[in-house]
Design a protein around this motif. Structure first.
Motif, short mmCIF file in Angstrom:
data_model
loop_
_atom_site.label_atom_id
_atom_site.label_comp_id
_atom_site.label_asym_id
_atom_site.label_seq_id
_atom_site.Cartn_x
_atom_site.Cartn_y
_atom_site.Cartn_z
N PHE A 109 -16.50 -93.68 11.12
CA PHE A 109 -17.35 -92.52 10.87
C PHE A 109 -18.03 -92.07 12.15
N LEU A 110 -18.46 -93.03 12.98
CA LEU A 110 -19.06 -92.71 14.27
C LEU A 110 -18.14 -91.80 15.09
N THR A 111 -16.84 -92.06 15.07
CA THR A 111 -15.90 -91.27 15.88
C THR A 111 -15.67 -89.88 15.31
N LEU A 112 -16.17 -89.61 14.11
CA LEU A 112 -15.92 -88.31 13.46
C LEU A 112 -17.07 -87.33 13.58
N VAL A 113 -18.26 -87.79 13.95
CA VAL A 113 -19.43 -86.90 13.96
C VAL A 113 -19.40 -86.02 15.21
N PRO A 114 -20.11 -84.89 15.18
CA PRO A 114 -20.09 -83.96 16.33
C PRO A 114 -20.84 -84.50 17.54
N SER A 115 -20.77 -83.75 18.62
CA SER A 115 -21.43 -84.12 19.86
C SER A 115 -22.93 -83.84 19.79
N THR A 116 -23.65 -84.38 20.77
CA THR A 116 -25.09 -84.17 20.85
C THR A 116 -25.41 -82.81 21.48
N ILE A 117 -26.66 -82.43 21.37
CA ILE A 117 -27.13 -81.21 22.03
C ILE A 117 -28.12 -81.58 23.14
N GLN A 118 -29.26 -82.23 22.75
CA GLN A 118 -30.32 -82.47 23.74
C GLN A 118 -29.88 -83.34 24.91
N SER A 119 -29.32 -84.52 24.62
CA SER A 119 -29.00 -85.43 25.73
C SER A 119 -27.86 -84.89 26.59
N SER A 120 -26.92 -84.16 25.99
CA SER A 120 -25.84 -83.56 26.79
C SER A 120 -26.42 -82.56 27.79
N ILE A 121 -27.38 -81.75 27.32
CA ILE A 121 -28.02 -80.77 28.20
C ILE A 121 -28.80 -81.48 29.31
N ALA A 122 -29.58 -82.48 28.90
CA ALA A 122 -30.44 -83.16 29.87
C ALA A 122 -29.62 -83.86 30.96
N PHE A 123 -28.58 -84.59 30.58
CA PHE A 123 -27.78 -85.31 31.56
C PHE A 123 -26.96 -84.35 32.42
N THR A 124 -26.45 -83.27 31.83
CA THR A 124 -25.72 -82.27 32.61
C THR A 124 -26.63 -81.63 33.64
N SER A 125 -27.86 -81.34 33.26
CA SER A 125 -28.82 -80.77 34.19
C SER A 125 -29.14 -81.75 35.31
N MET A 126 -29.35 -83.01 34.96
CA MET A 126 -29.67 -84.04 35.95
C MET A 126 -28.54 -84.20 36.96
N ALA A 127 -27.30 -84.09 36.49
CA ALA A 127 -26.13 -84.28 37.34
C ALA A 127 -25.69 -82.99 38.04
N ARG A 128 -26.48 -81.92 37.91
CA ARG A 128 -26.18 -80.62 38.52
C ARG A 128 -24.84 -80.07 38.05
N GLY A 129 -24.66 -80.09 36.73
CA GLY A 129 -23.46 -79.54 36.12
C GLY A 129 -23.71 -78.17 35.53
N ASN A 130 -22.76 -77.71 34.73
CA ASN A 130 -22.83 -76.39 34.10
C ASN A 130 -23.68 -76.49 32.84
N VAL A 131 -24.99 -76.26 32.98
CA VAL A 131 -25.93 -76.45 31.88
C VAL A 131 -25.71 -75.46 30.74
N PRO A 132 -25.57 -74.14 31.00
CA PRO A 132 -25.29 -73.23 29.89
C PRO A 132 -24.06 -73.62 29.09
N ALA A 133 -23.03 -74.10 29.78
CA ALA A 133 -21.83 -74.55 29.07
C ALA A 133 -22.12 -75.75 28.19
N ALA A 134 -22.97 -76.67 28.67
CA ALA A 134 -23.34 -77.84 27.87
C ALA A 134 -24.13 -77.42 26.63
N ILE A 135 -25.02 -76.43 26.79
CA ILE A 135 -25.80 -75.93 25.65
C ILE A 135 -24.86 -75.39 24.58
N CYS A 136 -23.93 -74.52 25.00
CA CYS A 136 -23.02 -73.91 24.05
C CYS A 136 -22.04 -74.93 23.46
N ALA A 137 -21.54 -75.84 24.31
CA ALA A 137 -20.58 -76.84 23.82
C ALA A 137 -21.21 -77.73 22.76
#
Length: 361
Positions: A109-137
């Motif tokens: 069941f763990l492998t079936l649930v969707p991705s996160t929102i907050q932590s994906s945004i936070a870590f993408t921002s910290m790593a200087r990645g594409n933050v708007p894309a992480a928000i939408c993804a």
């Protein structure tokens, strides 16, 4: 006086400590009878409010702009709802020698649930990645998961998921999708208020999940299902989940490079495509598994803690890399292949994501 902060050397952040404390409270003082009904109703309302706030926070313009990077979002969706479930099915060979059938159901069941929102945004921002894309993804993954997760659970888990039906799908849609759409519709009026009170409303995010955890684990204590799990089995589960997270982190990073994405997009794909959402998974599990939800969400809770700790380490390492590193044929300082974040947009997104690394997702 300087306000005390959580020690940086502690391996568990305060929110995870709160989650563990909530499990302990449910073990000592589980909700029974009328109190259980009240707790269940309160958790349902809290989760609906949580997804309403998600809808109110996401700008419709950001969502439409994010559709331009459809290749990135497709990559994240394939990682979340194809690669993860395939690895979950491959772990079937570990039953019953490493995982019990009940723990394996929770792991799948763990492998079936969707991705996160907050932590994906936070870590993408910290790593200087594409933050708007992480928000939408993250947002697109959560919306798709409202339908895909129950359907995948019906096909792969069968009766282990409590007998999937159209009624269970309707409950999930009413609890998650309808509040999200309502937040989008009312964003013009409530959006400014949500933006001004981000820190206060962040308590709703975490408080709602704590309430769902308490309700699920209280039900498990009343049903007496915790006698089915031994410390050795929990240790084995942690080992299997560590392998799962490692494989997905490598597949998302090197797979995105093979597909020709630039560094900024690769960062977003890695963090959005390798994580699983506790906020979306808990209410879905309560609907799909019923009385056995507490044992079913145990693998998800452990994976959530693991992904936060490992994600923080990787994000810090990525933040020290040159902007153009890690992509074949990409010169240092060159723009990312699939549309990088402009400096103003990244700055604003960074401010939005600041402080969210300790939130759930």
């Amino acid at each position: 006086m300087k306000r005390p902060s959580w020690p940086s050397w502690m391996p568990i952040d305060p929110y995870i400590a709160a989650l563990l404390g909530t499990v302990g409270l449910a073990a000592l003082l589980p909700a029974r009878d009328t109190a259980a009904d009240v707790a269940s109703g309160a958790s349902t309302t809290a989760v609906a409010l949580l997804f309403f706030l998600y809808g109110a926070r996401l700008s419709t313009g950001e969502a439409l702009e994010g559709l331009r990077h459809w290749r990135l979002h497709l990559a994240v969706l394939l990682c979340t709802f194809t690669l993860f479930p395939l690895l979950g099915l491959a772990a079937r060979g570990l039953v019953p020698y490493v995982l019990t059938p009940a723990l394996y159901s929770g792991f799948l069941f763990l492998t079936l649930v969707p991705s996160t929102i907050q932590s994906s945004i936070a870590f993408t921002s910290m790593a200087r990645g594409n933050v708007p894309a992480a928000i939408c993804a993250g947002s697109f993954s959560s919306l798709a998961g409202i339908v895909l997760t129950p359907l995948l659970a019906a096909g792969l888990l069968g009766h282990s998921a409590g007998g999937f039906s159209a009624d269970s799908l309707l409950k999930i849609v009413l609890q998650l999708l309808v509040p999200f759409l309502a937040g989008q519709f009312l964003r013009r009026w409530v959006g400014p208020f949500v933006a001004r009170h981000k820190k206060v409303l962040g308590l709703v995010d975490r408080g709602s999940i704590l309430l769902v955890v308490y309700t699920a684990f209280s039900q498990g204590m009343v049903q007496g299902i915790w006698h089915q799990v031994s410390p050795a089995r929990l240790g084995a589960l942690l080992g299997v989940e560590a392998v799962l997270l490692t494989v997905m982190l490598m597949l998302t990073w090197y797979g995105a490079k093979w597909l020709g994405f630039g560094r900024a997009d690769r960062v977003a794909i890695q963090f959005a495509g390798s994580k699983k959402s506790l906020a979306a998974g808990l209410p879905m599990a309560s609907v799909l598994f019923g009385a056995e939800a507490s044992l079913a969400v145990l693998p998800l809770m452990l994976f959530h803690q693991m992904q936060l700790m490992v994600g923080a380490v990787i994000a810090k390492r990525r933040s020290r890399e040159p902007a153009g590193s890690g992509t074949a044929g990409e010169e240092p300082g060159a723009p990312a292949a699939a549309g990088p974040v402009s400096p103003p947009a990244r700055s604003a997104a960074t401010r939005t994501a600041a402080g969210t690394t300790r939130r759930s997702g």
